[in-house]
Design a protein around this motif. Structure first.
Motif, PDB file in Angstrom:
ATOM      1  N   UNK A 247       0.825  -1.596  -0.399  1.00 37.61           N
ATOM      2  CA  UNK A 247      -0.275   0.218  -0.113  1.00 37.61           C
ATOM      3  C   UNK A 247       1.237   1.526   0.303  1.00 37.61           C
ATOM      4  N   UNK A 248       0.517   1.886  -0.929  1.00 36.72           N
ATOM      5  CA  UNK A 248       1.260   3.594  -0.814  1.00 36.72           C
ATOM      6  C   UNK A 248       0.332   4.610  -0.018  1.00 36.72           C
ATOM      7  N   UNK A 249       1.102   4.697   1.519  1.00 37.33           N
ATOM      8  CA  UNK A 249       1.046   5.810   2.453  1.00 37.33           C
ATOM      9  C   UNK A 249       0.907   6.656   1.953  1.00 37.33           C
ATOM     10  N   UNK A 250       0.090   7.904   2.875  1.00 38.25           N
ATOM     11  CA  UNK A 250       0.018   9.000   2.781  1.00 38.25           C
ATOM     12  C   UNK A 250       0.948  10.078   3.871  1.00 38.25           C
ATOM     13  N   UNK A 251       1.493  10.792   3.065  1.00 40.42           N
ATOM     14  CA  UNK A 251       2.626  11.547   3.824  1.00 40.42           C
ATOM     15  C   UNK A 251       2.503  13.120   3.034  1.00 40.42           C
ATOM     16  N   UNK A 252       1.861  13.388   4.343  1.00 41.22           N
ATOM     17  CA  UNK A 252       1.576  14.829   3.834  1.00 41.22           C
ATOM     18  C   UNK A 252       2.180  15.499   5.336  1.00 41.22           C
TER      19      UNK A 252
END
Length: 302
Positions: A247-252
């Motif tokens: 899974x591609x993680x959300x990184x803001x």
């Protein structure tokens, strides 16, 4: 005395079922599972309530069929658990095959460890056990059983193929070290969580308190989060251990936002898998028990 009796009965049952021919062992275990389900009204009510909550558009017949499939799946898994000491690298392919192994290897190849995101689906005990026989042992999160003798017995079976338990009181530091060494940690991430240990995310359209531990760990370490689950394949007459792409993680950069969004991402992927194989998931758990502040309890019958 009760603990000793429970341990003794469990040990005898495991040895008897584990010694039977596989087809007979599975049939016997399903019979026991059906009997236990029939005499536990609270479990029946919980399963019915959960299915109504998750699939409000379903008919009573659809819910009943899913429940029957779930009980069969649980019986089969119990039999497989009893037979796990019989499985080796030479015969495991007679029982379980890998599907999407390249996805697991991709995550492993990133070099920062793998978080094996799984649920109480199908043969979840067999999935990690078999993967170790295929050459990829892991560490698994384990909640100690109240009965200490049973806890030792269960984890002895789980460890036969080379896997290692991580207990809650040692989890954080141990997992960080394992992932730093590019190891694999298996986590069952589909159960109700206390309000102080999780966040409320959407799960089948209903807010469900869900652990933030996996998201925190993945964001901190950069470990690949690879969904995996073992389901029965009727055409093969074997279990299929399926790995999805990492899974591609959300990184803001906003820590709390990212923790929430990634926890929601994991819950959404778990829901998608359950929707695909609804009779493989354990609907007996009070998944939506913890409620947001001010909301009334959902399981007022427990």
């Amino acid at each position: 005395m009760k603990e000793w009796l429970a341990y003794t009965v469990t040990w005898i049952v495991l040895k008897i079922i584990g010694a039977l021919p596989r087809r007979l062992a599975r049939a016997l275990a399903v019979g026991v599972a059906r009997l236990l389900f029939a005499v536990t009204p609270k479990l029946r009510k919980t399963a019915e309530f959960n299915l109504q909550l998750a699939f409000p558009q379903w008919t009573a017949a659809q819910r009943a069929a899913t429940t029957r499939g779930m009980v069969r799946s649980l019986g089969w898994m119990a039999a497989e658990f009893a037979m796990m000491p019989r499985y080796t690298r030479k015969n495991i392919e007679d029982v379980l095959v890998l599907d999407g192994q390249e996805n697991f290897l991709e995550g492993q190849g990133r070099g920062k460890g793998v978080l094996f995101l799984t649920a109480h689906m199908g043969a979840w005990e067999l999935s990690s056990f078999a993967h170790a026989l295929y050459g990829h042992p892991l560490h698994y999160m384990a909640r100690p059983l109240d009965n200490a003798r049973l806890d030792v017995l269960v984890n002895r079976y789980r460890r036969f193929s080379g896997n290692t338990p991580i207990f809650k009181n040692e989890s954080a530091r141990t997992m960080l070290k394992i992932l730093k060494d590019a190891g694999t940690v298996g986590i069952l991430a589909d159960q109700n969580t206390l309000r102080e240990e999780g966040v409320f995310v959407d799960f089948f359209g209903v807010p469900a308190c869900t652990t933030t531990g996996i998201a925190r760990l993945a964001l901190h370490t950069g470990a690949a989060v690879v969904p995996g689950y073992a389901v029965w394949d009727e055409s093969l007459q074997k279990y299929r251990l399926r790995f999805e792409p990492p899974l591609e993680l959300v990184r803001t950069g906003n820590a709390e936002h990212d923790i929430f969004e990634n926890t929601q991402l994991f819950a959404r992927r778990t829901e998608e898998i359950i929707r695909k194989y609804p009779d493989h998931w354990v609907w007996l758990h009070a998944r939506w028990k913890t409620r947001p502040e001010g909301e009334p309890p959902l399981y007022d019958f427990l």
